[in-house]
Design an enzyme around this catalytic site. Sequence first.
Site, PDB file in Angstrom:
ATOM      1  CG  ASP A  14     -26.710  24.900-104.404  1.00 52.98           C
ATOM      2  OD1 ASP A  14     -25.824  25.785-104.621  1.00 52.98           O
ATOM      3  OD2 ASP A  14     -27.617  24.784-105.355  1.00 52.98           O
ATOM      4  CE  LYS A  17     -19.278  22.615-104.801  1.00 50.67           C
ATOM      5  NZ  LYS A  17     -20.655  22.335-104.839  1.00 50.67           N
ATOM      6  CE  LYS A  19     -18.898  21.818 -91.449  1.00 46.18           C
ATOM      7  NZ  LYS A  19     -19.620  21.439 -90.502  1.00 46.18           N
ATOM      8  N   GLY A  41     -21.504  29.804-105.172  1.00 51.17           N
ATOM      9  CA  GLY A  41     -21.642  30.782-104.019  1.00 51.17           C
ATOM     10  C   GLY A  41     -21.470  29.750-102.774  1.00 51.17           C
ATOM     11  CG  HIS A  42     -18.616  28.123-101.647  1.00 49.84           C
ATOM     12  ND1 HIS A  42     -19.259  27.041-102.170  1.00 49.84           N
ATOM     13  CD2 HIS A  42     -17.384  27.918-102.345  1.00 49.84           C
ATOM     14  CE1 HIS A  42     -18.667  26.270-102.930  1.00 49.84           C
ATOM     15  NE2 HIS A  42     -17.574  26.870-103.099  1.00 49.84           N
ATOM     16  CD  GLN A 225     -20.961  25.883-111.177  1.00 46.93           C
ATOM     17  OE1 GLN A 225     -19.746  25.627-111.482  1.00 46.93           O
ATOM     18  NE2 GLN A 225     -21.139  27.249-110.673  1.00 46.93           N
ATOM     19  CB  SER A 300     -25.688  31.189-101.707  1.00 50.12           C
ATOM     20  OG  SER A 300     -24.840  30.365-102.496  1.00 50.12           O
ATOM     21  NE  ARG A 304     -31.831  30.774-109.861  1.00 52.89           N
ATOM     22  CZ  ARG A 304     -31.483  30.180-110.895  1.00 52.89           C
ATOM     23  NH1 ARG A 304     -32.163  29.770-112.078  1.00 52.89           N
ATOM     24  NH2 ARG A 304     -30.159  29.611-111.030  1.00 52.89           N
ATOM     25  CG  ASP A 334     -28.984  19.705 -89.503  1.00 54.01           C
ATOM     26  OD1 ASP A 334     -28.025  19.725 -90.324  1.00 54.01           O
ATOM     27  OD2 ASP A 334     -29.687  20.733 -89.584  1.00 54.01           O
ATOM     28  CB  SER A 414     -21.348  18.735 -92.485  1.00 53.63           C
ATOM     29  OG  SER A 414     -21.694  20.106 -92.097  1.00 53.63           O
TER      30      SER A 414
HETATM   31  P1  IMP Z   1     -25.151  28.885-115.545  1.00 54.97           P
HETATM   32  O1  IMP Z   1     -23.911  28.044-114.797  1.00 54.97           O
HETATM   33  O2  IMP Z   1     -25.346  30.135-114.832  1.00 54.97           O
HETATM   34  O3  IMP Z   1     -24.929  28.989-116.935  1.00 54.97           O
HETATM   35  O4  IMP Z   1     -26.336  28.163-115.169  1.00 54.97           O
HETATM   36  C1  IMP Z   1     -26.578  26.732-115.555  1.00 54.97           C
HETATM   37  C2  IMP Z   1     -27.345  25.649-114.485  1.00 54.97           C
HETATM   38  O5  IMP Z   1     -26.391  25.677-113.372  1.00 54.97           O
HETATM   39  C3  IMP Z   1     -28.630  26.291-114.111  1.00 54.97           C
HETATM   40  O6  IMP Z   1     -29.362  25.287-113.892  1.00 54.97           O
HETATM   41  C4  IMP Z   1     -28.192  27.062-112.685  1.00 54.97           C
HETATM   42  O7  IMP Z   1     -29.014  26.919-111.576  1.00 54.97           O
HETATM   43  C5  IMP Z   1     -27.104  25.734-112.414  1.00 54.97           C
HETATM   44  N1  IMP Z   1     -25.787  26.452-111.252  1.00 54.97           N
HETATM   45  C6  IMP Z   1     -24.951  27.281-111.754  1.00 54.97           C
HETATM   46  N2  IMP Z   1     -24.268  27.170-110.773  1.00 54.97           N
HETATM   47  C7  IMP Z   1     -24.677  26.723-109.579  1.00 54.97           C
HETATM   48  C8  IMP Z   1     -24.272  26.593-108.160  1.00 54.97           C
HETATM   49  O8  IMP Z   1     -23.477  27.104-107.774  1.00 54.97           O
HETATM   50  N3  IMP Z   1     -25.149  25.912-107.690  1.00 54.97           N
HETATM   51  C9  IMP Z   1     -26.163  25.160-108.142  1.00 54.97           C
HETATM   52  N4  IMP Z   1     -26.563  25.443-109.479  1.00 54.97           N
HETATM   53  C10 IMP Z   1     -25.856  26.181-110.309  1.00 54.97           C
END
Ligand code: IMP
Length: 430
Positions: A14, A17, A19, A41-42, A225, A300, A304, A334, A414
């Site tokens: 998060d 990336k 942007k 999720g972007h 990630q 996104s 959560r 910012d 950014s």
């Molecule tokens: P999983 O990838 O769904 O198995 O989740 C494993 C861990 O990676 C959890 O703590 C998720 O919240 C975290 N996680 C997975 N994808 C993302 C992401 O795109 N951004 C932030 N945390 C992520």
Amino acid sequence: MAKNVVIVGTQWGDEGKGKVVDWLTDTARGVVRFQGGHNAGHTLVIGGRKQVLRLIPSGILRDDVHCYIGSGVVVSPAALLQEIDEVEAAGIQVRGRLHLSEAATLILPYHVALDQAREAKRGTGAIGTTGRGIGPAYEDRAARRALRTGDLLDAARFRAQLDETLELHNFTLKHFLNAQPLDAQRVADDTLALAERIAPMLADVPSMLAASMARGEPLLFEGAQGALLDVDHGTYPFVTSSNCVAGAAAAGAGVGPQALHAVLGIVKAYTTRVGAGPFPTELHDEVGRHLATVGKEFGSVTGRPRRCGWFDAPALARSIQLNGVSGLVVTKLDVLDGLPVVKLCTAYRHGARTLDMLPFGADAVAHCEPVYEEMPGWSESTVGVRDWSALPVNAQRYLERLAELARAPISLVSTGPDRDETIVLRHPFA
Ligand code: IMP
């Protein structure tokens, strides 16, 4: 001149990336996803319009950019088609520009059932996964019982492998996880019904990338990630199930490592984490709430709330080491606007020792106490600033200190979600 650039998150995901990838597609001709799945999720803002991308590479928003999903990605065909529909409904042509490796592992409904039932069984020890079936799909790949995108083209073969794989998973669901088993016929019918729409996208992605590189076209490799969620190097077991470090770009896309010329490490001006696991600089006070609220720190994909804390130099140092970062992109500066004091974690106290590098594994990280350095904050807004000289002096000092602690140069800053809200210090392709 760096032709191909890898973009990776240097924290727990998060970092913003999407942007940065979008900004760089002014120069790149192709964008490649190489690991992860629709757990990523972007949220992109283009001309004030919000667009969330999970599986489709961020380059899709530019007409002349081709997008590739490599063999290292785990793909839910249902999620991919839904995302394509959303993006096409927004007026963006996806078909013809999105190329999906025929060797990518499929995420099927039983992976989602396993992921969610396992998390429920773990109770308070849950990892906090996104519940998208990512871990179980990667397990099937490693165990050589996965169904892959190319298998959608052969219904008989698909069904035979499905029966074998699902027999095992249904046993686990029923007898170990106390969850509902799935019906093989239904999974086969529902999935194969999507094959017609997936088939035209299937491609030999490594050959397409090789041809593109032979034409001299610059490529971007878009990580999902962040390095601290990497299955080998992150805060195990509170990690995702793929390698998220820059080296994974070569393996997951199917290019040689010599094709990766530069690595951009994206870092937030503070730190966030979603899901469980140790987080040394996490804040449970007013400042933490400020970062969460002003930074709009909600996932996104799952919505959560993200956990928030100060910038963490030992964690970034580990990430820079793992990724071989050639330049940093600092995002969301910012969000610190208006704070009277800003803190940077410069080291950890770990028992009697002082560490300047994040240790391995969740237990060791859980015992790290941050050592902070304080700097005066700035009251002026940095939103949308496009020139370094227009930043408040204290914001410049903060960024300079961050780069000094990281021992890596800053390429971009950014200052907002829009493409134009960017300060360029060193162009990443230069
Ligand atoms: P999983 O990838 O769904 O198995 O989740 C494993 C861990 O990676 C959890 O703590 C998720 O919240 C975290 N996680 C997975 N994808 C993302 C992401 O795109 N951004 C932030 N945390 C992520």
